[in-house]
Design an enzyme around this catalytic site. Structure first.
Site, PDB file in Angstrom:
ATOM      1  N   HIS A 179       0.861   5.875   5.079  1.00  0.00           N
ATOM      2  CA  HIS A 179       0.403   5.443   6.055  1.00  0.00           C
ATOM      3  C   HIS A 179      -0.133   3.810   5.779  1.00  0.00           C
ATOM      4  O   HIS A 179      -1.108   3.574   5.459  1.00  0.00           O
ATOM      5  CB  HIS A 179      -0.348   5.775   7.159  1.00  0.00           C
ATOM      6  CG  HIS A 179       0.410   6.855   7.732  1.00  0.00           C
ATOM      7  ND1 HIS A 179      -0.481   8.602   7.458  1.00  0.00           N
ATOM      8  CD2 HIS A 179       1.514   7.325   7.765  1.00  0.00           C
ATOM      9  CE1 HIS A 179       0.712   9.012   7.896  1.00  0.00           C
ATOM     10  NE2 HIS A 179       1.270   8.757   8.338  1.00  0.00           N
ATOM     11  N   GLU A 182      -4.528   2.302   6.117  1.00  0.00           N
ATOM     12  CA  GLU A 182      -5.456   3.188   5.373  1.00  0.00           C
ATOM     13  C   GLU A 182      -5.034   2.243   4.180  1.00  0.00           C
ATOM     14  O   GLU A 182      -5.374   2.760   2.479  1.00  0.00           O
ATOM     15  CB  GLU A 182      -4.981   4.736   5.402  1.00  0.00           C
ATOM     16  CG  GLU A 182      -4.709   4.986   6.503  1.00  0.00           C
ATOM     17  CD  GLU A 182      -3.755   6.875   6.521  1.00  0.00           C
ATOM     18  OE1 GLU A 182      -3.699   7.168   5.973  1.00  0.00           O
ATOM     19  OE2 GLU A 182      -3.334   7.146   7.791  1.00  0.00           O
ATOM     20  N   ARG A 242       0.733   1.815  11.267  1.00  0.00           N
ATOM     21  CA  ARG A 242       0.790   3.048  10.317  1.00  0.00           C
ATOM     22  C   ARG A 242       2.338   3.447  10.229  1.00  0.00           C
ATOM     23  O   ARG A 242       2.333   3.507   8.478  1.00  0.00           O
ATOM     24  CB  ARG A 242       0.355   4.482  11.540  1.00  0.00           C
ATOM     25  CG  ARG A 242       0.665   5.174  10.616  1.00  0.00           C
ATOM     26  CD  ARG A 242       0.782   6.217  12.582  1.00  0.00           C
ATOM     27  NE  ARG A 242       0.562   7.882  12.224  1.00  0.00           N
ATOM     28  CZ  ARG A 242      -0.430   8.959  11.077  1.00  0.00           C
ATOM     29  NH1 ARG A 242      -1.482   8.367  10.375  1.00  0.00           N
ATOM     30  NH2 ARG A 242       0.708   9.598  10.559  1.00  0.00           N
ATOM     31  N   ASN A 259       5.495  10.314   7.454  1.00  0.00           N
ATOM     32  CA  ASN A 259       4.925  11.935   6.785  1.00  0.00           C
ATOM     33  C   ASN A 259       4.934  12.504   8.288  1.00  0.00           C
ATOM     34  O   ASN A 259       4.733  13.568   8.450  1.00  0.00           O
ATOM     35  CB  ASN A 259       3.267  11.763   6.394  1.00  0.00           C
ATOM     36  CG  ASN A 259       2.745  13.116   5.755  1.00  0.00           C
ATOM     37  OD1 ASN A 259       3.412  13.585   4.450  1.00  0.00           O
ATOM     38  ND2 ASN A 259       1.476  13.266   5.812  1.00  0.00           N
ATOM     39  N   HIS A 311      -4.631   9.884   2.104  1.00  0.00           N
ATOM     40  CA  HIS A 311      -4.737   8.869   3.697  1.00  0.00           C
ATOM     41  C   HIS A 311      -6.178   8.610   3.310  1.00  0.00           C
ATOM     42  O   HIS A 311      -7.149   8.410   2.864  1.00  0.00           O
ATOM     43  CB  HIS A 311      -4.645   9.769   4.003  1.00  0.00           C
ATOM     44  CG  HIS A 311      -3.300  10.387   4.102  1.00  0.00           C
ATOM     45  ND1 HIS A 311      -2.326  10.034   4.868  1.00  0.00           N
ATOM     46  CD2 HIS A 311      -2.876  11.322   2.608  1.00  0.00           C
ATOM     47  CE1 HIS A 311      -0.915  10.458   4.923  1.00  0.00           C
ATOM     48  NE2 HIS A 311      -0.975  11.291   3.606  1.00  0.00           N
ATOM     49  N   GLU A 385      -8.128  12.767   3.113  1.00  0.00           N
ATOM     50  CA  GLU A 385      -8.245  11.733   3.477  1.00  0.00           C
ATOM     51  C   GLU A 385      -9.574  11.385   3.385  1.00  0.00           C
ATOM     52  O   GLU A 385     -10.995  11.939   3.049  1.00  0.00           O
ATOM     53  CB  GLU A 385      -8.974  12.147   5.250  1.00  0.00           C
ATOM     54  CG  GLU A 385      -7.023  12.961   6.181  1.00  0.00           C
ATOM     55  CD  GLU A 385      -6.772  12.262   6.442  1.00  0.00           C
ATOM     56  OE1 GLU A 385      -7.102  10.785   5.881  1.00  0.00           O
ATOM     57  OE2 GLU A 385      -5.409  11.989   7.121  1.00  0.00           O
TER      58      GLU A 385
END
Lengths: 424, 233
Positions: A179, A182, A242, A259, A311, A385
């Site tokens: 993404h 990020e 993204r 994703n 991420h 994350e």
């Protein structure tokens, strides 16, 4: 002089928007006030797609216009009908840009090799790709850079393969940047690449022993087109991009959520069929070349034992499933490993990560790499994350890059050691 | 899919409800020198209520982002009711936090900030806070916090069980002429919704003074260029 300024502006644009294949630049020699008026009227027509590099002011100065390929015939015909002389000064804008760009890259490269890399900063794609080359050059026995295919916009997709030799040893996959917005994930992966290489070189446990038994495949930028797009401008439309940059069935909306495009429960909950949505799954599973390239590599290799993806944000360490709330068969073990890994992470800086399945902890998501990998027998799947929990979100200050990367390394190291100790 | 009874505190249903309680907390107690963030949920439960709503009971801790990592955690409890009506209506929140009254440390900073910017020649104007690289100047921090508090009014109002909002960036801040001794600020804020991953843009007009706190006078949803998805709710 003006010509070069205009080309430079185009250079900036070409990374970000359209390509200029077959476009020409015409130099108009207006010979009368009437010609000037005609040209002024043409310039005012904003729908014409004509790009006036210089304006029609007087008959003393030529007027340069970039004409899109599709309008060339019509524009030349129009000029001829009005008896306005012109010459073609640039025959193919795209070719010129490519040459100029190559020169720019060359010049920049010389500069780069003389400074050491700044891990505490966010870098653009070119800089990251150059970093890869420098790293491979410094650790040529351990690391190879592999081109696994091209992106939609024809950029190379690279992985760094860390290997002490052998044929298709059991392997660990780590990707970052699927993404685009990020940024901390790419920056962390850059630091990790260097850390793994250094730990091996300095014989620091457990890296040498892990690498004696397993290979590590690290993909620092899984979505190069998207990443370039986020650097185009500070405008939020670019920085918060993204998805990929592919054309969709809606001419106003580009990109697929890479994703949500994997061939696992495609079409399920937590993904959209609207091309304008941020979690657009794409027209079909693996329609995106970027996903296909990675999936093909992993399937052809056939011996990956762990798949991890980086991420941001939310500070979570998660495992399968994404599409369903049912416990995965390996739930207990995966939860244990993730809990231990998050403790290791926490030991560095006190950062707290929560642990759980993707479905329950963040949200249902179908067509994600988690279920694809797990359903193909890659048991040790973990999704990170990274920092933070919302204060800066995607705009994490660069002064947090190194501490984020280091704490992530503590968790990754634990997981890799565990995977190594539990062959299957 | 929703469960009634005890909820796993680390799972998203409890966390989403807690974030709603946080938005409420910030609308009441946020300031240029105080913005609360969720630290963790300790306990949570949910039940369906008559008239078709869903009520969450939460026990959680918050920290003040303005005091960095040095700040203590505050313990809070809240009831968050998400109505289930045909057209969206804002959740209802009842909140109790321990020791809230004791946080008066910021009164001096607030007064200094107020005095500096209530003067007629103060005309603050800035974009992209923080910038693409996460940079935010010292001077902009209180404006960022004000935007975050003002955005909390919108986030609270727009929240449902299917959203989880956060402020991604302050696209712009433009000081307006002060009115009734209130600092008047026009913000354009970008909100990030976690479940849909969408970035939503809002323009808003907010007032602030140390006495009256933050009030939001106008809000306007903004379409994002180049394509506009439909306005929420």
């Amino acid at each position: 002089m003006t010509l070069y300024l205009a080309v430079f502006a185009l250079l900036a644009a070409v990374h970000c928007e359209v390509l200029f294949n077959g476009d020409q630049v015409l130099r108009i020699h207006a010979e009368s006030e009437n010609h000037i008026q005609i040209l002024k009227k043409l310039e005012r027509d904003v729908d014409s797609g004509l790009d006036f590099w210089t304006h029609a002011v007087s008959t003393e100065q030529p007027v340069d216009i970039r004409v899109p390929h599709s309008s060339l015939y019509a524009v030349k015909d129009f000029l001829k009908k009005n008896n306005i002389p012109f010459t073609v000064i640039i025959n193919n804008v795209q070719e010129l840009l490519v040459r100029e760009r190559e020169e720019m890259v060359c010049n920049a490269e010389v500069e780069r090799q003389t400074r050491s890399f700044n891990f505490a900063a966010y870098h653009d794609l070119e800089t990251i790709y150059n970093f890869m080359d420098t790293l491979v050059a410094s650790h040529s026995k351990l690391i190879t850079k592999v081109n696994i295919g091209s992106t939609y916009e024809n950029r190379p997709m690279y992985i760094l393969k860390f290997s002490t030799g052998g044929e298709k040893k059991p392997a660990i996959w780590i990707d970052a940047g699927i993404h685009a917005r990020e940024w901390i994930s790419h920056a962390t992966a850059v630091w990790l690449a260097d850390r793994i290489a250094t730990d091996f070189k300095e014989n620091r446990a457990p890296v040498p022993s892990i690498l004696s038994k397993m290979d590590i495949y690290l993909m620092i930028v899984a979505n190069p087109d998207g990443y370039v797009f986020t650097h185009c401008s500070s405008s939020e439309f670019y920085r918060f991009w993204r998805k990929s940059r592919s054309a969709t069935s809606n001419p106003k909306c580009h990109g697929v959520d890479l994703n949500r495009n994997w061939n696992a429960e495609f079409g399920g909950p937590g993904a959209s069929d609207d091309p304008c949505a941020e979690d657009y799954r794409g027209p079909s599973a693996q329609s995106e070349i970027e996903v296909k390239n990675i999936a093909d590599l992993i399937m052809n290799h056939g011996n990956f034992k762990s798949f991890m993806t980086l991420h941001s944000y939310m500070q979570l360490l998660m495992y399968p499933y994404g599409y369903s709330g049912t416990d995965a068969p390996d739930q207990t073990e995966l939860h244990d490993v993730a809990s231990q890994a998050s403790k290791a992470l926490n030991s560095w800086h006190g950062t707290v990560y929560k642990v759980g399945s993707i479905f329950h902890t963040i949200e249902p998501a179908s067509g994600a790499s988690v279920d694809w990998a797990y359903q193909r027998g890659i048991k040790y799947y973990f999704a990170f994350e990274l920092r933070d929990t919302g204060k800066y979100g995607f705009l994490l200050p660069a002064d947090q890059i190194v501490s984020t990367a280091r704490e992530t390394w503590f968790a990754l190291r634990y997981i890799m050691q565990y995977v190594c100790d539990h062959p299957y | 899919m929703a469960s009634t009874g005890d909820l796993e505190p680390t799972h998203y249903p409890a966390r989403r409800a807690a974030q709603v309680a946080l938005h409420y907390l910030n609308t009441h107690h946020g300031s240029p020198f105080r913005v609360f963030g969720l630290q963790q949920v300790h306990k949570a439960s949910a039940e369906d209520v008559e008239a078709g709503g869903r009520k969450y009971k939460l026990d959680f801790s918050v920290t003040d982002w303005a005091s960095g990592s040095a700040g203590p955690a505050l313990r809070c409890s809240a009831d968050v009711l998400f109505p289930r009506t045909e057209r969206h209506s804002a959740p209802d929140v009842k909140l109790r936090c321990e020791a809230l009254q004791q946080i008066n440390r910021t009164a001096q900073e607030e007064e200094a900030f107020y005095q500096k910017h209530i003067t007629p020649d103060s005309a603050v104007s800035a974009r992209d806070i923080p910038d693409s690289y996460g940079n935010m100047s010292e001077e902009m921090q209180p404006f960022w916090r004000l935007a975050r508090v003002a955005a909390s009014f919108i986030m609270l109002r727009e929240s449902s069980e299917n959203t989880e909002f956060n402020m991604a960036q302050v696209a712009s801040v433009t000081q307006q002429e002060s009115s009734e001794e209130q600092l008047m600020l026009e913000f354009v804020v970008l909100l990030h919704d976690l479940p849909s991953q969408e970035i939503v843009q809002w323009k808003l007009l907010a007032s602030w003074s140390p006495d009256r706190g933050v009030r939001v006078l106008q809000t306007e949803w903004q379409p994002r260029c180049p394509h506009a998805t439909k306005p929420p709710n």
